[in-house]
Design an enzyme around this catalytic site. Structure first.
Site, PDB file in Angstrom:
ATOM      1  N   CYS A   2       0.833  -1.197   0.000  1.00  0.00           N
ATOM      2  CA  CYS A   2       0.000   0.000   0.000  1.00  0.00           C
ATOM      3  C   CYS A   2       0.866   1.245   0.000  1.00  0.00           C
ATOM      4  O   CYS A   2       2.044   1.207   0.342  1.00  0.00           O
ATOM      5  CB  CYS A   2      -0.899   0.007   1.229  1.00  0.00           C
ATOM      6  SG  CYS A   2      -1.912  -1.473   1.393  1.00  0.00           S
ATOM      7  N   ARG A  27       1.708   1.369  -6.180  1.00  0.00           N
ATOM      8  CA  ARG A  27       1.868   0.486  -5.022  1.00  0.00           C
ATOM      9  C   ARG A  27       0.555  -0.182  -4.630  1.00  0.00           C
ATOM     10  O   ARG A  27       0.552  -1.151  -3.861  1.00  0.00           O
ATOM     11  CB  ARG A  27       2.400   1.278  -3.827  1.00  0.00           C
ATOM     12  CG  ARG A  27       3.797   1.804  -4.007  1.00  0.00           C
ATOM     13  CD  ARG A  27       4.249   2.521  -2.742  1.00  0.00           C
ATOM     14  NE  ARG A  27       4.355   1.604  -1.629  1.00  0.00           N
ATOM     15  CZ  ARG A  27       5.487   1.019  -1.244  1.00  0.00           C
ATOM     16  NH1 ARG A  27       6.602   1.248  -1.893  1.00  0.00           N
ATOM     17  NH2 ARG A  27       5.512   0.211  -0.216  1.00  0.00           N
ATOM     18  N   TRP A  75      -3.750  -1.829  -1.528  1.00  0.00           N
ATOM     19  CA  TRP A  75      -3.697  -3.120  -2.218  1.00  0.00           C
ATOM     20  C   TRP A  75      -4.168  -4.142  -1.203  1.00  0.00           C
ATOM     21  O   TRP A  75      -3.535  -4.363  -0.184  1.00  0.00           O
ATOM     22  CB  TRP A  75      -2.271  -3.418  -2.679  1.00  0.00           C
ATOM     23  CG  TRP A  75      -2.146  -4.625  -3.544  1.00  0.00           C
ATOM     24  CD1 TRP A  75      -2.274  -4.676  -4.909  1.00  0.00           C
ATOM     25  CD2 TRP A  75      -1.855  -5.951  -3.119  1.00  0.00           C
ATOM     26  NE1 TRP A  75      -2.087  -5.962  -5.352  1.00  0.00           N
ATOM     27  CE2 TRP A  75      -1.821  -6.785  -4.273  1.00  0.00           C
ATOM     28  CE3 TRP A  75      -1.617  -6.552  -1.883  1.00  0.00           C
ATOM     29  CZ2 TRP A  75      -1.567  -8.140  -4.228  1.00  0.00           C
ATOM     30  CZ3 TRP A  75      -1.364  -7.912  -1.833  1.00  0.00           C
ATOM     31  CH2 TRP A  75      -1.339  -8.689  -2.992  1.00  0.00           C
ATOM     32  N   ASN A 100       0.673   0.358   5.984  1.00  0.00           N
ATOM     33  CA  ASN A 100       1.177  -0.564   4.982  1.00  0.00           C
ATOM     34  C   ASN A 100       1.822  -1.721   5.720  1.00  0.00           C
ATOM     35  O   ASN A 100       2.668  -1.505   6.588  1.00  0.00           O
ATOM     36  CB  ASN A 100       2.209   0.133   4.077  1.00  0.00           C
ATOM     37  CG  ASN A 100       2.846  -0.837   3.105  1.00  0.00           C
ATOM     38  OD1 ASN A 100       2.223  -1.796   2.652  1.00  0.00           O
ATOM     39  ND2 ASN A 100       4.109  -0.591   2.768  1.00  0.00           N
ATOM     40  N   GLY A 101       1.440  -2.953   5.378  1.00  0.00           N
ATOM     41  CA  GLY A 101       2.004  -4.112   6.042  1.00  0.00           C
ATOM     42  C   GLY A 101       0.927  -5.103   6.432  1.00  0.00           C
ATOM     43  O   GLY A 101      -0.215  -5.034   5.957  1.00  0.00           O
ATOM     44  N   GLU A 484      10.869 -15.161 -18.019  1.00  0.00           N
ATOM     45  CA  GLU A 484      10.578 -13.742 -17.837  1.00  0.00           C
ATOM     46  C   GLU A 484       9.623 -13.245 -18.917  1.00  0.00           C
ATOM     47  O   GLU A 484       8.709 -12.447 -18.638  1.00  0.00           O
ATOM     48  CB  GLU A 484      11.884 -12.938 -17.858  1.00  0.00           C
ATOM     49  CG  GLU A 484      11.721 -11.435 -17.749  1.00  0.00           C
ATOM     50  CD  GLU A 484      11.065 -10.962 -16.469  1.00  0.00           C
ATOM     51  OE1 GLU A 484      10.674  -9.779 -16.425  1.00  0.00           O
ATOM     52  OE2 GLU A 484      10.938 -11.756 -15.506  1.00  0.00           O
ATOM     53  N   LYS A 488       5.952 -11.619 -18.155  1.00  0.00           N
ATOM     54  CA  LYS A 488       5.526 -10.308 -18.642  1.00  0.00           C
ATOM     55  C   LYS A 488       4.181 -10.401 -19.350  1.00  0.00           C
ATOM     56  O   LYS A 488       3.299  -9.565 -19.162  1.00  0.00           O
ATOM     57  CB  LYS A 488       6.570  -9.725 -19.601  1.00  0.00           C
ATOM     58  CG  LYS A 488       7.820  -9.241 -18.926  1.00  0.00           C
ATOM     59  CD  LYS A 488       7.544  -7.981 -18.112  1.00  0.00           C
ATOM     60  CE  LYS A 488       8.526  -7.852 -16.978  1.00  0.00           C
ATOM     61  NZ  LYS A 488       8.282  -8.757 -15.858  1.00  0.00           N
ATOM     62  N   GLU A 491       1.396 -11.057 -16.822  1.00  0.00           N
ATOM     63  CA  GLU A 491       1.197  -9.932 -15.905  1.00  0.00           C
ATOM     64  C   GLU A 491       0.315  -8.853 -16.495  1.00  0.00           C
ATOM     65  O   GLU A 491      -0.565  -8.319 -15.815  1.00  0.00           O
ATOM     66  CB  GLU A 491       2.553  -9.295 -15.555  1.00  0.00           C
ATOM     67  CG  GLU A 491       3.333  -9.969 -14.460  1.00  0.00           C
ATOM     68  CD  GLU A 491       4.618  -9.212 -14.160  1.00  0.00           C
ATOM     69  OE1 GLU A 491       4.890  -8.969 -12.972  1.00  0.00           O
ATOM     70  OE2 GLU A 491       5.358  -8.861 -15.104  1.00  0.00           O
ATOM     71  N   HIS A 507       8.080 -33.852 -22.616  1.00  0.00           N
ATOM     72  CA  HIS A 507       7.729 -34.397 -21.299  1.00  0.00           C
ATOM     73  C   HIS A 507       6.435 -33.788 -20.753  1.00  0.00           C
ATOM     74  O   HIS A 507       6.264 -33.687 -19.541  1.00  0.00           O
ATOM     75  CB  HIS A 507       8.876 -34.171 -20.317  1.00  0.00           C
ATOM     76  CG  HIS A 507      10.120 -34.911 -20.682  1.00  0.00           C
ATOM     77  ND1 HIS A 507      10.364 -36.205 -20.276  1.00  0.00           N
ATOM     78  CD2 HIS A 507      11.183 -34.564 -21.446  1.00  0.00           C
ATOM     79  CE1 HIS A 507      11.514 -36.617 -20.755  1.00  0.00           C
ATOM     80  NE2 HIS A 507      12.042 -35.635 -21.473  1.00  0.00           N
ATOM     81  N   LYS A 606       3.526  -2.906  -7.332  1.00  0.00           N
ATOM     82  CA  LYS A 606       4.928  -2.823  -7.724  1.00  0.00           C
ATOM     83  C   LYS A 606       5.854  -3.405  -6.659  1.00  0.00           C
ATOM     84  O   LYS A 606       6.684  -4.251  -6.949  1.00  0.00           O
ATOM     85  CB  LYS A 606       5.299  -1.363  -7.998  1.00  0.00           C
ATOM     86  CG  LYS A 606       6.745  -1.149  -8.453  1.00  0.00           C
ATOM     87  CD  LYS A 606       7.010  -1.802  -9.791  1.00  0.00           C
ATOM     88  CE  LYS A 606       8.393  -1.515 -10.304  1.00  0.00           C
ATOM     89  NZ  LYS A 606       8.665  -2.252 -11.552  1.00  0.00           N
TER      90      LYS A 606
END
Length: 611
Positions: A2, A27, A75, A100-101, A484, A488, A491, A507, A606
């Protein structure tokens, strides 16, 4: 995750709070709110579900003003996105908190507070904080003492901003485990989760340490440490500029940050390489002595940084001849790991505040696993302050949730580390000179990769607009690059994408291949090429649509079922850096076609500063 903003000033702080929230929206963005001490010594609060723009509209309909205030963009962790769960949280109309936390003992506190007669209006863990502070205010403590008493009852991680209607002009800030910074300006003091929120007002910052509680008004601050002792924390000048946190002429922060990579990489290399060698002191004054003792490397990271660490493992073992392990930080801290003696613990993080990575570093220290090196993009961060050695990545502020320039600069940093450790093992001075020369060419080769932008835009429009799934394949050091690329795509476009080592195709993943499944392949020119070509034929035999990013020297051309995108000829050592760029562009342009929120994709934030 947050975002927190707070201001104590001699002017209406609401515009400052809103500007800070807009800069922190990356955030968290499922709800937002403000609370201010009004001139009538009342707490006035406005909260809205959605992004900060919704809060702005609400404030236009219901204006509030005051000289001291706090604000928050959320968030969700505990409780769904709703106005009742949005911050600030208020108790008895006299005290307000932003947080935040995560408070781990919130259930026990909630039960205790309900027995004391407190009424809960949300499902959040944060509400127990404001009730606990109010409880101590009710015992006659002032705001500073009440916050100090309350945080002693909390288990978990938090950064707090607290105001009370009974003490106008006073703002209390506290942190344990979550980042919090104080901005020092002319005639006013500010707090935030990130300096980006305050850069329009000041470049002078105080970084609170774990356990600190700051008593703030518009004239200044008094800071107490975890033991209650009054302490001085230095005022530092940040190099972040206002321009660095704006989109400029780009449609999205992510696109801007993709195109900033040549400069970010050049800045990361600047002062770190000489004519023929890497400058070891760039890692810290004690680097040489520490590196002499290193018998192995253990990398701890999350998400994109974990992928950078995986590429680093290939380099460290194949180029430097040093054993290396790579660990997801959230697994490392709980699985009772066994680490080699004299290992270098390497943590990678864009923000330097990633909760699991920080906890992994703390666990490694507790177990005595050796010296630590942080590769990070934020010089004032907790990870940097707590590591023995540091290599800053100089990527500049990265606002888009999907990391781009932070990833490629982390790769550059990992190759620098590979060289300085490898010179103690199998890297000769001649080989080091070649590697340094290759590193020097990276910014130009990334520039060239960016010229593929229009071609990739067309590819995305013609072949990905109607797709819901994708496979990514790579071999060797390109397997993490494929991972990666898949990350992306998922996301920001919400397409389900998975990456596999190309040799694993038979496989299991081959069962998924058909005309509706695009298969994206990373194909540099190295000793694994012939094996990779065999994997491509396996896909074509099942009518799979191949998209191949291939080294231009291979001469691969498009044909039915195969779209070939030539990437500038690249030495194998730096190929993972160069081939990452077109995969970033692919994800970006597919997301544009899908119409998603590219810079703030749903459900993500983020900086993951909570578990």
């Amino acid at each position: 995750m947050c975002g927190i903003v707070g201001v104590a000033a001699r002017r209406n702080v609401v515009p400052l709070l809103i500007d800070g929230l807009k800069r922190l929206e990356y955030r968290g963005y499922d709800s937002a709110g403000v609370a201010v001490q009004s001139e009538q010594s009342l707490l006035e609060r406005v909260r809205k579900v959605g992004k900060v723009a919704e809060l702005v509209r609400a404030l236009q309909e219901t204006p509030v003003s005051g000289y001291t205030g706090i604000a928050h963009t959320r968030w969700a962790t505990h409780g769904e996105p709703s106005e009742q769960n949005a911050h600030p949280h208020v108790c008895h109309e006299r005290v307000a908190v932003v947080h935040n936390g995560i408070i781990e003992n919130h259930d026990a506190l909630r039960t205790q507070q309900q027995q004391q007669g407190f009424r809960f209006t949300s499902q959040t863990d944060t509400e127990v904080i404001v009730h606990q502070i109010d409880h101590y205010l009710g015992q006659g403590q002032d705001l500073l003492a009440a916050v100090s008493s309350a945080v002693a009852d909390l288990e978990g991680a938090f950064a707090l901003g607290v105001i009370s209607k009974d003490e106008p002009g006073r703002l209390i800030a506290a942190r344990r485990g979550s980042p919090l910074v104080i901005g020092v300006a002319d005639g006013e003091m500010l707090i935030a989760s990130d300096i980006a929120a305050l850069i329009a007002e000041t470049r002078q910052f105080v970084f609170l340490k774990d356990g600190d509680i700051a008593d703030i008004n518009h004239r200044g601050m008094v800071i107490h440490d975890a033991s209650g002792n009054e302490v001085q924390r230095p005022v530092q000048t940040s190099n972040v500029t206002l321009d660095a946190t704006s989109k400029g002429n780009y449609a999205h922060y992510m696109l801007k940050e993709i195109f900033e990579q040549p400069r970010a990489i050049a800045d990361t290399l600047e002062g770190r390489i000489g004519a023929n060698q890497v400058i070891e002191d760039a890692f810290g004054a004690a680097a040489g002595e520490i590196f002499d003792k290193v018998a192995g490397v253990h990398i701890i990271a999350c998400g994109t940084s974990y992928h950078a660490g995986m590429v680093g493992r290939y380099w460290l073992e194949s180029i430097a001849g040093i054993p290396c392990s790579v660990e997801v930080a959230s697994e490392f801290r709980y699985r009772h790991p066994v680490v080699r003696n004299n290992s270098l613990i390497v943590t990678l993080s864009q923000s330097g505040e990633t909760a699991d990575t920080l906890a992994g570093l703390h666990e490694a220290k507790r177990l005595g696993y050796g010296h630590s090196l942080s590769i990070c993009n934020v010089p004032e961060s907790s990870l940097v302050r707590e590591s023995d050695l540091v290599l800053m990545t100089h990527a500049g502020p990265e606002i888009g949730v999907a990391s781009t320039k932070a990833f490629t600069t982390q790769l550059v940093a990992m190759l620098l580390l590979t060289i300085v450790l490898g010179r103690r093992h199998r890297i000769s001075s001649e080989t080091e000179a070649l590697l340094v020369n290759e590193l020097r060419s990276v910014p130009g080769k990334v520039e060239h990769a960016l010229t593929l932008n229009d071609q990739i835009r067309t590819l995305a429009r013609e072949h990905f607009g109607d797709k819901q799934n994708a496979l990514f394949l790579g071999r060797g050091a390109q397997f993490p690059v494929a991972m990666e690329g898949a990350l992306k795509l998922k996301e920001i476009s919400y397409i389900h994408a998975e990456a596999y080592p190309a040799g694993e195709l038979k496989h299991g993943p081959l069962a998924l291949v058909d005309k509706a499944m695009p298969v994206v392949v990373v194909a540099p020119n190295n000793e694994l090429l012939e094996k990779l070509k065999s994997n491509l034929q396996e896909v074509r035999a099942r009518d799979g649509q191949l998209v191949v990013f291939a080294d231009a020297e291979l001469g691969m051309i498009s044909s039915p079922g195969i779209i070939a995108i030539p990437v500038a000829p690249t030495e194998d050592s730096i190929a993972p850096i160069i081939f990452s760029v077109p995969l970033q562009l692919l994800a970006y342009h597919v997301a544009v076609i899908k119409g998603t929120d590219i810079d703030q994709p749903r459900n993500l934030a983020k900086s993951v500063t909570v578990e």
